[in-house]
Scaffold this motif. Sequence first.
Motif, PDB file in Angstrom:
ATOM      1  N   GLN A   1      96.608  27.392  48.738  1.00 18.97           N
ATOM      2  CA  GLN A   1      96.099  26.899  47.461  1.00 18.97           C
ATOM      3  C   GLN A   1      97.207  26.835  46.418  1.00 18.97           C
ATOM      4  O   GLN A   1      97.270  25.895  45.618  1.00 18.97           O
ATOM      5  CB  GLN A   1      94.952  27.788  46.962  1.00 18.97           C
ATOM      6  CG  GLN A   1      94.299  27.278  45.675  1.00 18.97           C
ATOM      7  CD  GLN A   1      93.100  28.114  45.274  1.00 18.97           C
ATOM      8  OE1 GLN A   1      92.736  29.066  45.949  1.00 18.97           O
ATOM      9  NE2 GLN A   1      92.475  27.760  44.161  1.00 18.97           N
TER      10      GLN A   1
ATOM     11  N   ILE B   1      95.121  31.662  50.031  1.00 13.82           N
ATOM     12  CA  ILE B   1      95.630  31.660  48.649  1.00 13.82           C
ATOM     13  C   ILE B   1      97.011  31.023  48.602  1.00 13.82           C
ATOM     14  O   ILE B   1      97.334  30.248  47.691  1.00 13.82           O
ATOM     15  CB  ILE B   1      95.665  33.097  48.085  1.00 13.82           C
ATOM     16  CG1 ILE B   1      94.236  33.602  47.845  1.00 13.82           C
ATOM     17  CG2 ILE B   1      96.474  33.154  46.783  1.00 13.82           C
ATOM     18  CD1 ILE B   1      94.158  35.056  47.412  1.00 13.82           C
TER      19      ILE B   1
ATOM     20  N   ILE C   1      91.286  30.923  41.638  1.00 15.87           N
ATOM     21  CA  ILE C   1      91.351  31.624  42.928  1.00 15.87           C
ATOM     22  C   ILE C   1      90.160  32.565  43.061  1.00 15.87           C
ATOM     23  O   ILE C   1      89.508  32.621  44.112  1.00 15.87           O
ATOM     24  CB  ILE C   1      92.673  32.401  43.053  1.00 15.87           C
ATOM     25  CG1 ILE C   1      93.873  31.433  43.005  1.00 15.87           C
ATOM     26  CG2 ILE C   1      92.702  33.219  44.342  1.00 15.87           C
ATOM     27  CD1 ILE C   1      95.222  32.131  42.987  1.00 15.87           C
TER      28      ILE C   1
END
Length: 320
Positions: free
Chosen positions: A13, A10, A25
């Motif tokens: 990202q 995450i 997400i």
Amino acid sequence: MNRIDRISAILIQLQSRRVVKASDIAERFDISLRTVYRDVKTLEEAGIPIIGEAGIGYSIMEGYRLPPIMFTREEAVAFLTAEKFVEKMTDESTAAQHRSAMYKIRAILKSAEKDVLESLDSSIEVLKSQVQRRVNNNDHLQNILNAIMHKKVLCMEYMAGYTQEQTQRQVEPVGIFYLDSFWHLIAYCRMRADYRDFRCDRIVSLKESDITFTGKHPTLKAYIAQTAEEKKLETIIIKVQSEMVRFLGEQKYYHGFVSELTLKGETEMTFLTMSVEGFARWFIMFGDVAEIVSPQHLRNKISVLAEKIMQKNEATVLSV
């Protein structure tokens, strides 16, 4: 994927885009929004400067960067596979840029991963089918993408497919996509005062002008969706015995093949077609090993065709 790996992913990202939505997400990791909020809070508690705005998304404070990222062995192999596609399916300029990027990726790999890539390099190959034409050697793709980034008008000489007429066009590029062995440019043509689909292999010459266009164009995805709706493409879903799917070959692409899903002993295939009549006649060729999921009027169409075939053959037998 365990929670620690997911939280690390995450964070990567969040650094990949200026703003990342919580829903993006959640979709990527197949988790709930509540889990996303909890994972982001964990990152914040670890000292990551995350900015969250309701209704907009998350972003990381400007200036924050992760230490150099180490790729996994599987990610490195995926890069190598992509390199094979880029070499065969794009122009020379794009392939050269990708090779340069691959040198940088290989440079930060551990020795074990470098050895894996070396051993697999000769085990992965992309071959073009006999009906696939050679990609135009001109550097059109990179020039087009540069023009899209800088919102520059492109001046090009284009050879029309049907009339074989060569015309000079000034176009405002929207995007490019690959379909049926060819790269296509979607652009607003100033001469036609409308959006047009230009096949890149028919572009004789192309040059970026000094003219900056200010008009707002739809995204490529939105344009394709709108075009599909205007052409009244119809969704067709069928199931085919899995061992027979390979016999459909390239013909499935000519009938609008979109995707397939492997089931128990069967393969569910989805198509977008402009001609239900044409699809029905093609389906009859392998209808004994397949079934129609939807729509109902396709079933009706095939029943009518099958009845006509039976009547015609019965009449022929009686006449003999």
